[in-house]
Motif scaffolding. Structure first.
Motif, PDB file in Angstrom:
ATOM      1  N   UNK A  64       0.830  -1.197   0.000  1.00 29.24           N
ATOM      2  CA  UNK A  64       0.000   0.000   0.000  1.00 29.24           C
ATOM      3  C   UNK A  64       0.860   1.240   0.000  1.00 29.24           C
ATOM      4  N   UNK A  65       0.476   2.219  -0.800  1.00 26.32           N
ATOM      5  CA  UNK A  65       1.223   3.466  -0.861  1.00 26.32           C
ATOM      6  C   UNK A  65       0.587   4.421  -1.850  1.00 26.32           C
ATOM      7  N   UNK A  66       1.327   5.466  -2.173  1.00 25.61           N
ATOM      8  CA  UNK A  66       0.851   6.493  -3.097  1.00 25.61           C
ATOM      9  C   UNK A  66       1.552   6.331  -4.443  1.00 25.61           C
ATOM     10  N   UNK A  84       5.441   3.730 -10.131  1.00 33.17           N
ATOM     11  CA  UNK A  84       6.179   3.672  -8.875  1.00 33.17           C
ATOM     12  C   UNK A  84       5.221   3.939  -7.728  1.00 33.17           C
ATOM     13  N   UNK A  85       5.500   3.288  -6.624  1.00 38.33           N
ATOM     14  CA  UNK A  85       4.663   3.394  -5.437  1.00 38.33           C
ATOM     15  C   UNK A  85       5.569   3.727  -4.264  1.00 38.33           C
ATOM     16  N   UNK A  86       5.190   4.735  -3.485  1.00 34.78           N
ATOM     17  CA  UNK A  86       6.011   5.046  -2.313  1.00 34.78           C
ATOM     18  C   UNK A  86       5.135   5.441  -1.139  1.00 34.78           C
ATOM     19  N   UNK A 107      -0.624  10.269  -7.541  1.00 27.88           N
ATOM     20  CA  UNK A 107      -0.860  10.935  -6.271  1.00 27.88           C
ATOM     21  C   UNK A 107      -1.960  10.288  -5.441  1.00 27.88           C
ATOM     22  N   UNK A 108      -2.573   9.234  -5.955  1.00 22.12           N
ATOM     23  CA  UNK A 108      -3.676   8.550  -5.276  1.00 22.12           C
ATOM     24  C   UNK A 108      -3.137   7.362  -4.479  1.00 22.12           C
ATOM     25  N   UNK A 109      -3.748   7.074  -3.362  1.00 25.03           N
ATOM     26  CA  UNK A 109      -3.378   5.906  -2.579  1.00 25.03           C
ATOM     27  C   UNK A 109      -3.961   4.648  -3.195  1.00 25.03           C
TER      28      UNK A 109
END
Length: 177
Positions: A64-66, A84-86, A107-109
């Motif tokens: 889970x991330x943005x 990419x997810x961070x 920019x969405x989770x």
């Protein structure tokens, strides 16, 4: 030991053995379906910065991330998408082939479920977009607007009523003006 006790002991041992086998098979089956949840930082550094708790390559996990701004790359010929997810730390790359949810955007989770193919790369089989608790599908919102029409009471009516109620409450019994 008499024969009756021996037969009882055999029955008890058979039941306990069967129960142990059933519990063992159940635990084995459950271990195959467990997907542990990680953040991108936990994938890279391990949970609580403990390298022993890092997921292994080939392990099924949820991340889970943005979605990082500017990182979404779509293949023109297929439904393949990489992004990419961070979280608050470093990013990992997610590769997904399929139709993304409507709420997916930079920019969405999101939560991605899949297999870790490299230490910082996830091949996702499912992508879920998160939304806040105030989200309502447009169709449902339109229906609610149609069914719940305003009652025709103005704010002035409400204020007048509440002021009148307040004066009645503040006056002692029998002193109505």
């Amino acid at each position: 030991m008499n024969p009756r006790r021996k037969s009882r002991l055999k029955v008890v041992m058979a039941v306990l053995s069967g129960l142990a086998v059933a519990v063992g098979l159940t635990l084995y089956a459950l271990s195959q379906n467990i997907d542990l949840f990680y953040t991108p930082s936990e994938i890279i550094y391990g949970k609580n910065n403990d390298p022993e708790t890092k997921p292994e390559v080939g392990q099924r996990i949820r991340v889970g991330g943005m979605v990082v701004d500017g990182s979404v790359k779509r293949d023109d010929k297929t439904l393949k998408v990489t992004f990419d997810l961070n979280d608050i730390g470093p990013a990992i790359q997610v590769e997904y082939e399929g139709i993304l949810p409507d709420l997916f955007r930079e920019g969405q989770g999101i939560v991605a479920q899949g297999t870790l193919v490299e230490p910082t790369k996830l091949k996702a089989t499912e992508v879920l977009a998160k939304h806040d608790e105030n989200y309502m599908p447009p169709e449902l919102g339109d229906q609610m607007k149609k069914q719940h029409q305003p009652m025709g009471i103005s704010e002035a009516d409400l204020k007048g009523k509440s002021e009148r109620d307040a004066t009645q409450i503040s006056q002692p019994f029998g002193e109505n003006k």
